[in-house]
Design an enzyme around this catalytic site. Sequence first.
Site, short mmCIF file in Angstrom:
data_model
loop_
_atom_site.label_atom_id
_atom_site.label_comp_id
_atom_site.label_asym_id
_atom_site.label_seq_id
_atom_site.Cartn_x
_atom_site.Cartn_y
_atom_site.Cartn_z
N PHE A 1 -41.66 23.83 53.91
CA PHE A 1 -42.00 23.45 52.44
C PHE A 1 -43.27 24.31 52.21
CE2 PHE A 1 -40.44 19.30 53.61
CZ PHE A 1 -39.23 19.21 52.76
N PRO B 1 -41.95 17.47 59.30
CA PRO B 1 -42.43 18.68 59.44
C PRO B 1 -42.41 19.50 58.13
CG PRO B 1 -40.83 18.20 61.31
CD PRO B 1 -40.74 16.99 60.42
N CYS B 2 -43.61 20.22 58.06
CA CYS B 2 -43.90 20.74 56.67
C CYS B 2 -43.75 22.25 56.65
CB CYS B 2 -45.25 20.17 56.34
SG CYS B 2 -46.72 20.92 57.28
N GLN B 3 -43.44 22.78 57.68
CA GLN B 3 -43.42 24.37 57.57
C GLN B 3 -42.48 24.76 56.54
OE1 GLN B 3 -43.59 22.46 60.60
NE2 GLN B 3 -45.41 23.38 61.70
#
Length: 350
Positions: free
Chosen positions: A80, A76-78
Amino acid sequence: MIGIDLFSGAGGMSLGALSAGIDVQQVVELDKYAASTYLANHTPKYGLFNDDIRKFKSSKIKHRDNEGLIIFGGPPCQGFSTSNQRTRSSSNVNNWLFEEFVRLVEEYRPDWFVFENVKGILETEGGVFVQRITERFEKLGYTTSAKLLSAAGFGVPQKRNRYFIVGSLNGTTYDFPTEKFDKIITVQEAISDLPALVNGASDCYVTYNKNIKSSYAKSMRGKLKGCHNHLVTRNNSLIIERYKHIPNGGNWENIPDSLMRNYADSSRCHTGIYRRLSLDEPSVVIGNYRKNMLIHPTQDRGLSVREAARLQSFPDDFIFKGSIGFQQQQVGNAVPPLLAKSIFQSLLKQ
């Protein structure tokens, strides 16, 4: 080569891998709607584990000695994202899910891995996550290579940067494919052939009613007569009135003050809000495009799910499941398949 897709989402990275010739046999994805979309388009031999990856136990995957194994995915990149300053720190527990990717690389010992994330991971906490991730892989014996790539350089009609770490267990230093900007795909080439829509259009399937004007649109259509997911969120009349004042490439700054009075201080709006796409350029990033209110380049409405999917390089035969909100989220979160395909093609050659 056999593939394992972790944090698969709707399956953009898997689609790129399959297109390159990788047999994706095991998949892990928490979100039930994204998992439903994945299974509507792909059939992994060992199935899809639809639960928290921390509960996933590695299983024996049977393959011949001459078949390699590759693990790929993007935790999950939210947390970052550069647009998410509130949770962009080491205190966000979801920012540590990369540890699960590392765990499964250690358990499976694949010949290769491909780790993907947003540009913001390079900046969060001074780069501590990238440093930690790289060190963990190298301690497992992997030779790593890393690079920030622009999707527009690989035939995706979108200005989207993604960060990749590629690791080899056999000591090979991975050479990233070369970005090519001599033939950039524009928004007009990507979506202008799709049927015009009204605000709130909700027909699940529409037939094409225009001739194909670009090779990109032709590749997206294939042999289909029409497409699914050409759906648009219904906006209220005030929002539609705002849209009418915004030119190609413009944003909220083009809206008269009289129409922005519900904002406490409209001058503090993010420049990405109320952005009308430019016809003659690639799209801006297709992220949470409903919340950001990305506007069709010539029609006074938001983007349809299918238009956003085209701008991500999903072909029209790729079907998204769930309500329109979940479909929009799946498209926005995905890795552009054409970008992923280039990564895997280059890897297979090496």
